[in-house]
Design a protein around this motif. Structure first.
Motif, PDB file in Angstrom:
ATOM      1  N   LEU A  50     -16.850 -29.911 -17.692  1.00  0.00           N
ATOM      2  CA  LEU A  50     -17.973 -30.839 -17.546  1.00  0.00           C
ATOM      3  C   LEU A  50     -18.869 -30.445 -16.371  1.00  0.00           C
ATOM      4  O   LEU A  50     -20.102 -30.484 -16.478  1.00  0.00           O
ATOM      5  N   LEU A  51     -18.256 -30.039 -15.264  1.00  0.00           N
ATOM      6  CA  LEU A  51     -19.043 -29.597 -14.107  1.00  0.00           C
ATOM      7  C   LEU A  51     -19.832 -28.333 -14.443  1.00  0.00           C
ATOM      8  O   LEU A  51     -21.023 -28.230 -14.132  1.00  0.00           O
ATOM      9  N   THR A  52     -19.180 -27.385 -15.091  1.00  0.00           N
ATOM     10  CA  THR A  52     -19.851 -26.144 -15.496  1.00  0.00           C
ATOM     11  C   THR A  52     -21.016 -26.438 -16.432  1.00  0.00           C
ATOM     12  O   THR A  52     -22.115 -25.896 -16.274  1.00  0.00           O
ATOM     13  N   HIS A  53     -20.790 -27.303 -17.398  1.00  0.00           N
ATOM     14  CA  HIS A  53     -21.819 -27.691 -18.366  1.00  0.00           C
ATOM     15  C   HIS A  53     -23.038 -28.279 -17.642  1.00  0.00           C
ATOM     16  O   HIS A  53     -24.178 -27.889 -17.903  1.00  0.00           O
ATOM     17  N   ALA A  54     -22.774 -29.183 -16.706  1.00  0.00           N
ATOM     18  CA  ALA A  54     -23.865 -29.823 -15.968  1.00  0.00           C
ATOM     19  C   ALA A  54     -24.626 -28.827 -15.105  1.00  0.00           C
ATOM     20  O   ALA A  54     -25.862 -28.859 -15.045  1.00  0.00           O
ATOM     21  N   ILE A  55     -23.908 -27.930 -14.436  1.00  0.00           N
ATOM     22  CA  ILE A  55     -24.567 -26.944 -13.577  1.00  0.00           C
ATOM     23  C   ILE A  55     -25.431 -26.005 -14.411  1.00  0.00           C
ATOM     24  O   ILE A  55     -26.546 -25.643 -14.004  1.00  0.00           O
ATOM     25  N   LEU A  56     -24.951 -25.623 -15.585  1.00  0.00           N
ATOM     26  CA  LEU A  56     -25.779 -24.780 -16.462  1.00  0.00           C
ATOM     27  C   LEU A  56     -27.052 -25.510 -16.871  1.00  0.00           C
ATOM     28  O   LEU A  56     -28.126 -24.910 -16.927  1.00  0.00           O
ATOM     29  N   HIS A  57     -26.951 -26.806 -17.148  1.00  0.00           N
ATOM     30  CA  HIS A  57     -28.161 -27.583 -17.449  1.00  0.00           C
ATOM     31  C   HIS A  57     -29.116 -27.572 -16.257  1.00  0.00           C
ATOM     32  O   HIS A  57     -30.328 -27.397 -16.425  1.00  0.00           O
ATOM     33  N   ARG A  73     -22.121 -22.146 -24.726  1.00  0.00           N
ATOM     34  CA  ARG A  73     -20.653 -22.197 -24.860  1.00  0.00           C
ATOM     35  C   ARG A  73     -20.022 -20.899 -24.354  1.00  0.00           C
ATOM     36  O   ARG A  73     -18.988 -20.921 -23.698  1.00  0.00           O
ATOM     37  N   GLU A  74     -20.645 -19.763 -24.650  1.00  0.00           N
ATOM     38  CA  GLU A  74     -20.119 -18.482 -24.172  1.00  0.00           C
ATOM     39  C   GLU A  74     -20.165 -18.414 -22.644  1.00  0.00           C
ATOM     40  O   GLU A  74     -19.211 -17.954 -22.013  1.00  0.00           O
ATOM     41  N   LEU A  75     -21.259 -18.868 -22.054  1.00  0.00           N
ATOM     42  CA  LEU A  75     -21.367 -18.886 -20.589  1.00  0.00           C
ATOM     43  C   LEU A  75     -20.326 -19.820 -19.977  1.00  0.00           C
ATOM     44  O   LEU A  75     -19.688 -19.476 -18.973  1.00  0.00           O
ATOM     45  N   GLU A  76     -20.172 -21.001 -20.574  1.00  0.00           N
ATOM     46  CA  GLU A  76     -19.180 -21.950 -20.069  1.00  0.00           C
ATOM     47  C   GLU A  76     -17.793 -21.318 -20.083  1.00  0.00           C
ATOM     48  O   GLU A  76     -17.058 -21.386 -19.088  1.00  0.00           O
ATOM     49  N   GLU A  77     -17.427 -20.717 -21.206  1.00  0.00           N
ATOM     50  CA  GLU A  77     -16.099 -20.127 -21.331  1.00  0.00           C
ATOM     51  C   GLU A  77     -15.911 -18.946 -20.387  1.00  0.00           C
ATOM     52  O   GLU A  77     -14.848 -18.777 -19.790  1.00  0.00           O
ATOM     53  N   GLU A  78     -16.951 -18.145 -20.215  1.00  0.00           N
ATOM     54  CA  GLU A  78     -16.887 -17.022 -19.273  1.00  0.00           C
ATOM     55  C   GLU A  78     -16.630 -17.519 -17.855  1.00  0.00           C
ATOM     56  O   GLU A  78     -15.796 -16.959 -17.123  1.00  0.00           O
ATOM     57  N   ILE A  79     -17.327 -18.562 -17.463  1.00  0.00           N
ATOM     58  CA  ILE A  79     -17.163 -19.130 -16.123  1.00  0.00           C
ATOM     59  C   ILE A  79     -15.764 -19.720 -15.968  1.00  0.00           C
ATOM     60  O   ILE A  79     -15.080 -19.473 -14.971  1.00  0.00           O
ATOM     61  N   LEU A  80     -15.335 -20.512 -16.955  1.00  0.00           N
ATOM     62  CA  LEU A  80     -14.004 -21.124 -16.876  1.00  0.00           C
ATOM     63  C   LEU A  80     -12.900 -20.070 -16.826  1.00  0.00           C
ATOM     64  O   LEU A  80     -11.939 -20.199 -16.071  1.00  0.00           O
ATOM     65  N   THR A  81     -13.046 -19.016 -17.609  1.00  0.00           N
ATOM     66  CA  THR A  81     -12.056 -17.938 -17.610  1.00  0.00           C
ATOM     67  C   THR A  81     -12.014 -17.253 -16.251  1.00  0.00           C
ATOM     68  O   THR A  81     -10.937 -16.919 -15.738  1.00  0.00           O
ATOM     69  N   SER A  82     -13.185 -17.076 -15.620  1.00  0.00           N
ATOM     70  CA  SER A  82     -13.244 -16.390 -14.321  1.00  0.00           C
ATOM     71  C   SER A  82     -12.538 -17.169 -13.218  1.00  0.00           C
ATOM     72  O   SER A  82     -12.165 -16.590 -12.202  1.00  0.00           O
ATOM     73  N   ILE A  83     -12.343 -18.475 -13.405  1.00  0.00           N
ATOM     74  CA  ILE A  83     -11.638 -19.277 -12.396  1.00  0.00           C
ATOM     75  C   ILE A  83     -10.248 -19.699 -12.876  1.00  0.00           C
ATOM     76  O   ILE A  83      -9.641 -20.605 -12.323  1.00  0.00           O
ATOM     77  N   GLY A  84      -9.774 -19.046 -13.943  1.00  0.00           N
ATOM     78  CA  GLY A  84      -8.420 -19.308 -14.423  1.00  0.00           C
ATOM     79  C   GLY A  84      -8.263 -20.547 -15.275  1.00  0.00           C
ATOM     80  O   GLY A  84      -7.155 -21.046 -15.458  1.00  0.00           O
ATOM     81  N   LEU A  85      -9.368 -21.058 -15.814  1.00  0.00           N
ATOM     82  CA  LEU A  85      -9.309 -22.258 -16.650  1.00  0.00           C
ATOM     83  C   LEU A  85      -9.866 -22.012 -18.055  1.00  0.00           C
ATOM     84  O   LEU A  85     -10.336 -22.934 -18.716  1.00  0.00           O
ATOM     85  N   GLY A  86      -9.801 -20.762 -18.494  1.00  0.00           N
ATOM     86  CA  GLY A  86     -10.240 -20.429 -19.850  1.00  0.00           C
ATOM     87  C   GLY A  86      -9.270 -20.986 -20.879  1.00  0.00           C
ATOM     88  O   GLY A  86      -8.200 -21.505 -20.543  1.00  0.00           O
ATOM     89  N   ARG A  87      -9.632 -20.863 -22.132  1.00  0.00           N
ATOM     90  CA  ARG A  87      -8.744 -21.341 -23.199  1.00  0.00           C
ATOM     91  C   ARG A  87      -7.384 -20.680 -23.079  1.00  0.00           C
ATOM     92  O   ARG A  87      -7.283 -19.470 -22.975  1.00  0.00           O
TER      93      ARG A  87
END
Length: 93
Positions: A50-57, A73-87
């Protein structure tokens, strides 16, 4: 309708310095807990999503239309993966 996250951009749309304020973000803790459990990936990933989504907006990204939706969605997942919270990486607590 209840919402999980809101972003409020500053009035300036031109950011010359990355250290400047982009805006404010409000995240519903209750909704992030419920959604994290509902989606099966827990609160940590959901809150970070949710934080990543908002910051991208705040950075000017949108998810209107299929191409923009896929890109965001690709950017969100890339960011989440880079901090260890990817799928599959995220703790499910």
């Amino acid at each position: 309708k209840r919402t999980d996250v809101l972003s409020f951009p500053t009035r300036s749309t031109i950011i010359a310095d990355a250290s400047k304020l982009l805006g404010d973000v409000a995240i519903s803790y209750h909704r992030s807990v419920c959604q994290g459990h509902s989606f099966g990936h827990g609160i940590h990933r959901e809150f970070a999503y949710l934080l990543t989504h908002a910051i991208l907006h705040l950075g000017g990204h949108t998810h209107d239309g299929i191409p923009n939706f896929k890109m965001m969605r690709e950017l969100e997942e890339e960011i989440l993966t880079s901090i260890g919270l990817g799928r599959g990486q995220a703790p499910t607590v």
